[in-house]
Design an enzyme around this catalytic site. Structure first.
Site, PDB file in Angstrom:
ATOM      1  N   TYR A 123       0.838  -1.195   0.000  1.00 23.26           N
ATOM      2  CA  TYR A 123       0.000   0.000   0.000  1.00 23.26           C
ATOM      3  C   TYR A 123       0.881   1.255   0.000  1.00 23.26           C
ATOM      4  CZ  TYR A 123      -3.557  -3.525   0.795  1.00 23.26           C
ATOM      5  OH  TYR A 123      -4.365  -4.631   0.659  1.00 23.26           O
ATOM      6  N   ARG A 135       2.977  -0.894  11.122  1.00 24.56           N
ATOM      7  CA  ARG A 135       3.059  -2.215  10.495  1.00 24.56           C
ATOM      8  C   ARG A 135       3.966  -2.121   9.284  1.00 24.56           C
ATOM      9  NH1 ARG A 135      -1.152  -7.097   9.153  1.00 24.56           N
ATOM     10  NH2 ARG A 135      -0.338  -7.780  11.160  1.00 24.56           N
TER      11      ARG A 135
END
Length: 368
Positions: A185, A233
């Site tokens: 992403y 993350r």
């Protein structure tokens, strides 16, 4: 005392155990109308049940900070007050069962504007009702349309959107916020030289490629209370070649250790260590605990607490990860989808105690 059921304190927040729920997209938010991106009764039931199941920290799935930052039209969002109000019900329910309410803030970048996986996951073009994906460079993800290359001004706008979403998360009652920097992403696509071909201050050198990630973290940390933790993350490797020397080798475990040091200085309190997602054809050697060594490497090199995730399914396996010092917590994904009460059952197997809802107290045995 089981290591898995020892509390852990990050900043001033104590989390009752080290069995945590990983963020997993459910593609079940309202997809149209004034409640677009808002959590539904499904999310309330889904997430509260894991808290009732004894999970110490329950993390809400990737939540878009902007409309174009969603993977699909069915993703959660947190760019307006209606979304905030809907998520406040979820956070309150998680906390009511003694668990910590966390949320992952995300921008899908070049992997945005798709159908949900249950509908095939194919890209949705603007002509078909989708939206223009954005990225550090106009390099498409596998089979997707080419994304728009973000300008420096647009990058600043995305950074601000993360900060605004963090403010809303706090107002909604969340106690932890995580920046999604993994799985191909937007943040991850800035980090990896495979997807970032910029020649300005956001591309080229390692220091330039991590700039956007650090700006997002710093903006979130600036609006998040000092007494509460911020997580990040990461995809610790793109699963290309760890040792070669050109850009096709992508992001590596060594890069992750370097990034972790910078994230720690910027105010990150725990690194949630996953892998992959940037390159659809990468060969990932999935096996029980296959990502744990990356969490261990960060922990040993930096002292930053880490979370291990990925095919952790057995209580003894999870306990061993912690007693070996390989990570500080474990995050379960699909195993918690299969079994919302995994934590209670693990506590029984390890002769430990988990936090049951008070309403269930009359069935709790001496080992629970």
């Amino acid at each position: 005392m089981s290591a898995l059921f020892e509390p852990i304190t990050l900043r001033e927040l104590t989390i009752p155990n080290r069995v945590w729920m990983a963020p997993m997209c459910m593609y079940s938010a309202a997809a149209e109308g004034p409640d677009t991106g808002a959590a539904t009764d499904f999310h309330l039931t889904h997430l509260a049940s894991r808290a009732a199941g004894g999970t110490g920290l329950v993390m809400v799935e990737a939540t878009g900070v902007l409309p174009e930052g969603r993977i699909s039209a069915h993703d959660l969002g947190l760019w307006n007050e209606r979304q905030q109000d809907a998520l406040a019900r979820v956070a309150a329910a998680i906390r009511s069962y003694g668990s910590v309410a966390a949320i992952q803030l995300a921008h899908a970048g070049r992997k945005a504007s798709t159908l949900p996986p249950r509908l095939g996951g194919a890209p949705v073009t603007v002509a078909d009702g989708g939206w223009q994906a954005v990225a550090p460079s106009p390099e498409p993800f596998d089979g997707h349309p080419a994304p728009h290359e973000l300008t420096v001004e647009e990058i600043a706008g995305v950074v601000q959107a993360f900060a605004d979403a963090a403010r809303r998360a706090l107002a909604a009652g969340f106690q932890v916020v995580e920046v999604h920097g993994a799985h191909g992403y937007l943040v991850h696509s800035f980090l990896s030289p495979v997807s970032n071909h910029r020649t300005d201050a956001y591309g080229g050198s390692f220091e330039n490629r991590i700039r956007f990630a650090l700006e997002v973290v710093e903006a979130v940390r600036a609006v998040w209370p000092q007494e509460l933790p911020v997580f990040f993350r990461t995809s610790a490797t793109d699963w290309l070649t760890e040792n070669a020397e050109d850009e096709r080798d992508g992001w590596t475990g060594e890069d992750t250790v370097r990034l972790a040091k910078e994230l720690q200085a910027a105010g990150v309190d725990l690194l949630d260590v996953s892998t992959g997602g940037l390159v659809a054809t990468a060969k990932i050697p999935a096996a029980p605990g296959f990502q744990v060594p990356f969490a261990t490497a960060v922990r040993q090199a930096t002292g930053l607490p880490t979370g291990a995730v990925g095919l952790i399914t057995d209580p003894a396996q999870a306990e061993q990860i912690l007693t070996d010092g390989a990570a500080d917590v474990v995050l379960l994904g699909r195993e918690l989808l299969r079994n919302p009460y995994w934590a209670h059952q693990a506590a029984r197997a390890l002769d430990a105690r988990s936090h049951w809802p008070t309403q269930y107290g009359w069935v709790v045995g001496p080992r629970d």
